[in-house]
Design a protein around this motif. Structure first.
Motif, PDB file in Angstrom:
ATOM      1  N   ALA A 426     -11.261  -0.277   5.419  1.00 65.41           N
ATOM      2  CA  ALA A 426     -10.424  -1.211   6.183  1.00 65.41           C
ATOM      3  C   ALA A 426      -9.416  -1.910   5.283  1.00 65.41           C
ATOM      4  O   ALA A 426      -8.260  -2.139   5.685  1.00 65.41           O
ATOM      5  CB  ALA A 426     -11.305  -2.231   6.891  1.00 65.41           C
ATOM      6  N   LEU A 427      -9.815  -2.226   4.045  1.00 69.61           N
ATOM      7  CA  LEU A 427      -8.906  -2.903   3.124  1.00 69.61           C
ATOM      8  C   LEU A 427      -7.749  -1.996   2.730  1.00 69.61           C
ATOM      9  O   LEU A 427      -6.601  -2.448   2.604  1.00 69.61           O
ATOM     10  CB  LEU A 427      -9.678  -3.358   1.887  1.00 69.61           C
ATOM     11  N   VAL A 428      -8.023  -0.707   2.535  1.00 76.02           N
ATOM     12  CA  VAL A 428      -6.948   0.243   2.199  1.00 76.02           C
ATOM     13  C   VAL A 428      -5.941   0.341   3.334  1.00 76.02           C
ATOM     14  O   VAL A 428      -4.712   0.354   3.113  1.00 76.02           O
ATOM     15  CB  VAL A 428      -7.559   1.622   1.875  1.00 76.02           C
ATOM     16  N   LYS A 429      -6.413   0.381   4.551  1.00 79.79           N
ATOM     17  CA  LYS A 429      -5.512   0.487   5.702  1.00 79.79           C
ATOM     18  C   LYS A 429      -4.688  -0.792   5.873  1.00 79.79           C
ATOM     19  O   LYS A 429      -3.496  -0.737   6.206  1.00 79.79           O
ATOM     20  CB  LYS A 429      -6.319   0.776   6.964  1.00 79.79           C
ATOM     21  N   LEU A 430      -5.303  -1.939   5.662  1.00 84.32           N
ATOM     22  CA  LEU A 430      -4.561  -3.194   5.778  1.00 84.32           C
ATOM     23  C   LEU A 430      -3.530  -3.336   4.655  1.00 84.32           C
ATOM     24  O   LEU A 430      -2.426  -3.840   4.872  1.00 84.32           O
ATOM     25  CB  LEU A 430      -5.529  -4.377   5.750  1.00 84.32           C
ATOM     26  N   SER A 431      -3.879  -2.893   3.449  1.00 85.10           N
ATOM     27  CA  SER A 431      -2.943  -2.990   2.323  1.00 85.10           C
ATOM     28  C   SER A 431      -1.741  -2.092   2.519  1.00 85.10           C
ATOM     29  O   SER A 431      -0.650  -2.377   2.006  1.00 85.10           O
ATOM     30  CB  SER A 431      -3.659  -2.626   1.018  1.00 85.10           C
ATOM     31  N   ALA A 432      -1.921  -1.009   3.273  1.00 81.83           N
ATOM     32  CA  ALA A 432      -0.772  -0.139   3.558  1.00 81.83           C
ATOM     33  C   ALA A 432       0.219  -0.833   4.479  1.00 81.83           C
ATOM     34  O   ALA A 432       1.434  -0.626   4.374  1.00 81.83           O
ATOM     35  CB  ALA A 432      -1.257   1.163   4.177  1.00 81.83           C
ATOM     36  N   VAL A 433      -0.285  -1.672   5.367  1.00 84.43           N
ATOM     37  CA  VAL A 433       0.604  -2.407   6.283  1.00 84.43           C
ATOM     38  C   VAL A 433       1.128  -3.674   5.621  1.00 84.43           C
ATOM     39  O   VAL A 433       2.300  -4.042   5.772  1.00 84.43           O
ATOM     40  CB  VAL A 433      -0.145  -2.741   7.586  1.00 84.43           C
ATOM     41  N   PHE A 434       0.257  -4.371   4.870  1.00 85.05           N
ATOM     42  CA  PHE A 434       0.631  -5.601   4.166  1.00 85.05           C
ATOM     43  C   PHE A 434       0.423  -5.381   2.663  1.00 85.05           C
ATOM     44  O   PHE A 434      -0.661  -5.676   2.147  1.00 85.05           O
ATOM     45  CB  PHE A 434      -0.214  -6.790   4.644  1.00 85.05           C
ATOM     46  N   PRO A 435       1.394  -4.828   1.953  1.00 86.50           N
ATOM     47  CA  PRO A 435       1.197  -4.499   0.531  1.00 86.50           C
ATOM     48  C   PRO A 435       0.817  -5.707  -0.322  1.00 86.50           C
ATOM     49  O   PRO A 435       0.071  -5.568  -1.296  1.00 86.50           O
ATOM     50  CB  PRO A 435       2.564  -3.924   0.114  1.00 86.50           C
ATOM     51  N   TRP A 436       1.324  -6.895   0.032  1.00 79.85           N
ATOM     52  CA  TRP A 436       1.020  -8.080  -0.761  1.00 79.85           C
ATOM     53  C   TRP A 436      -0.436  -8.516  -0.622  1.00 79.85           C
ATOM     54  O   TRP A 436      -0.920  -9.335  -1.401  1.00 79.85           O
ATOM     55  CB  TRP A 436       1.933  -9.235  -0.358  1.00 79.85           C
ATOM     56  N   LEU A 437      -1.160  -7.966   0.371  1.00 77.99           N
ATOM     57  CA  LEU A 437      -2.553  -8.349   0.564  1.00 77.99           C
ATOM     58  C   LEU A 437      -3.419  -7.916  -0.618  1.00 77.99           C
ATOM     59  O   LEU A 437      -4.408  -8.572  -0.957  1.00 77.99           O
ATOM     60  CB  LEU A 437      -3.087  -7.725   1.860  1.00 77.99           C
ATOM     61  N   ALA A 438      -3.050  -6.814  -1.266  1.00 77.98           N
ATOM     62  CA  ALA A 438      -3.836  -6.319  -2.391  1.00 77.98           C
ATOM     63  C   ALA A 438      -3.826  -7.287  -3.565  1.00 77.98           C
ATOM     64  O   ALA A 438      -4.733  -7.246  -4.414  1.00 77.98           O
ATOM     65  CB  ALA A 438      -3.320  -4.954  -2.835  1.00 77.98           C
ATOM     66  N   GLU A 439      -2.812  -8.148  -3.668  1.00 77.04           N
ATOM     67  CA  GLU A 439      -2.720  -9.102  -4.759  1.00 77.04           C
ATOM     68  C   GLU A 439      -3.323 -10.456  -4.403  1.00 77.04           C
ATOM     69  O   GLU A 439      -3.249 -11.388  -5.192  1.00 77.04           O
ATOM     70  CB  GLU A 439      -1.250  -9.294  -5.166  1.00 77.04           C
TER      71      GLU A 439
END
Length: 502
Positions: A426-439
């Motif tokens: 789920a985190l990988v899919k969300l980071s693809a939509v919101f790239p800044w979420l990974a940071e």
């Protein structure tokens, strides 16, 4: 505080729901030296409220500990019930199953500070990581518990700010509906050998009164001013309502009733097991001395011989159809289903095992109600803990409420138990939509890391970034020795360029 001894000399018996329940006769303080008439009226009101609520709170403690007696049904002889010891931990599961979903992670601010207002040292000195789970468990058991704050006696080894949890079994409070705060509270801090209170703390908006009962029976108050001008008590309530601001217990009347029926079913199953082990038989036309050794010995002997009767006729031995215990197990399963419906605890947690193990989606569906209840409760508990943190900071620093302090919030662990693989996907899919979420630090929380693990991961990341920056800086500085400004260094005219004279 001494352990309750409610089988003491000062007791009476009250009949509640058909069962005898012991109620202590505690005398309300009539006169307290060092308090005025208004304060004495408040003390009397709090004492009466605590004494009135005590029997029900004690009854819920009995169910929580699994010490409830078997209720007589009229069909099972009393002497048979007295020989059976049956214990059922369902009331404890109704409390602990939800309390396990309320895991405190710490206080945070909108700026994302790891330790806002340096609360970590104060909470660690008060063993808050150990005290708060017990307070939450007590709140779900008795409908509420209380967190008190006070300036500690540093000279005697107490923390700078003393934070303590109080259970409702030994506490009482009144609620101000207009200001939505506790306007007075009391906590029994010590009892004598007969279970009678001999030390009480009374919390008022302007003072904290420490009441002590002398051997003569007279009460004396020691007064300490409240530096914040408010009651230093915050309630932790379960399912608070407009007419019940201090909530209600997870061990409700429905839970106790279902538990009584399930416990009786266990007793009936225990009795039926003896009949199931020894099938019933009938013998016709036997002599009087056929069972000289007893009917039970005849039932367990490997060889059994019966002689003819007086007329020489052969005896007839028949066996009645064997009784099945399936109806009792189905009845027990029905009570487990009712209990699950009343509390939200999955049936699988109550000892009901199915042949086919449930899938991940089925487990999530079973936990859905419990997770939604935990999310709601964490918001309610977070509001009280936020006010506790504000009082701790103000007591320690002696300041007023600042805008930054008003924005402090509580971080909870995700109450939904998900697998690491599911969270990572789920985190990988969300980071693809919101790239800044990974940071973001929220991504680490979403991945299931605890606050301690997040702190260590961020510290490791800072060290890695520092090493990477130092390595890149060394490469830049080393390259400047060979080239400056992007142009090659000039070569002297008399230098030997390795080319021979022509």
């Amino acid at each position: 505080m001494g352990k309750l001894s409610y089988l003491s000399r000062v007791q009476t018996t009250a009949v509640t729901r058909g069962s005898a329940m012991n109620v202590l006769v505690w005398e309300t303080p009539r006169f307290v030296s060092g308090v005025d008439e208004a304060e004495l009226d408040i003390i009397k009101g709090l004492f009466e409220k605590w004494r009135r609520k005590y029997p029900r709170n004690e009854l819920r403690s009995v169910y929580f500990d699994g010490k409830m007696p078997l209720k007589e049904t009229g069909n099972i002889p009393r002497e048979a019930l007295q020989k059976i010891t049956a214990v059922l931990d369902w009331p404890e599961k109704s409390v602990s199953a939800l309390a396990e979903r309320s895991v405190f992670e710490g206080f945070v601010t909108p700026g994302g500070d790891q330790d806002p207002f340096e609360l970590g040292s104060v909470l660690d000195a008060n063993r808050f990581d150990l005290e708060l789970p017990q307070a939450i468990m007590s709140a779900y058991k008795h409908s509420c518990s209380f967190i008190t704050t006070a300036r500690g006696d540093v000279a005697s080894g107490e923390p700078e700010v003393l934070v303590m949890a109080r259970e409702a079994l030994w506490s009482a409070a009144t609620w101000d509906q207009r200001r939505r705060v506790v306007d007075a509270a009391m906590a029994v801090t010590s009892t004598d050998d007969d279970g009678r209170p001999d030390a009480i703390d009374v919390y008022l908006p302007y003072a904290v009164l420490s009441l002590t009962r002398r051997p003569s029976g007279a009460w004396v108050a020691d007064r300490r001013s409240s530096p914040l001008g408010e009651v230093l008590v915050e309630p932790l309530a379960y399912d608070a309502q407009l007419d019940r601001p201090f909530g209600r217990s997870r061990i409700s009347r429905a839970v106790m009733n279902i538990t009584d029926h399930a416990l009786t079913t266990i007793a009936r199953t225990e009795i039926s097991a003896d009949f199931y082990a020894a099938p019933r038989m009938a013998a016709l036309g036997v002599s009087a001395d056929a069972f000289s050794k007893g009917k039970w010995q005849a039932a367990i002997d490997r060889w059994f011989a019966i002689t003819r009767d007086e007329d020489g006729n052969l005896p007839t031995v028949t066996q009645f159809p064997q009784m099945t215990m399936q109806p009792l197990t189905e009845l027990y399963r029905m009570y487990a289903t009712q209990f699950s419906g009343a509390t939200g605890v999955p049936v699988s947690n109550l000892g009901i095992v199915t042949d086919n193990p449930p899938s991940a989606e089925a487990l999530y569906a079973d936990d859905r109600r419990l997770v939604s209840t935990a999310n709601r409760q964490n918001r309610v508990l977070g509001s009280s803990l936020k006010r506790v943190a504000q009082k701790v900071v103000r007591l320690r620093d002696g300041g007023e409420m600042s805008d930054e302090l008003r924005q402090i919030d509580v971080a909870w662990m995700n109450p939904a138990f998900t697998s690491p693989a599911t969270s990572a996907d789920a985190l990988v899919k969300l980071s693809a939509v919101f790239p800044w979420l990974a940071e973001s630090e929220v991504a680490l929380q979403f991945a299931g890391f605890t606050q301690a693990e997040i702190t260590r991961l961020l510290a490791d990341k800072q060290r890695y970034d520092a090493r990477s920056f130092a390595a890149s800086l060394r490469s830049v500085v080393g390259g400047s020795d060979a080239s400056i400004g992007g142009e090659s260094a000039p070569v002297p005219a008399d230098a030997d360029n390795g080319v021979g004279d022509i």
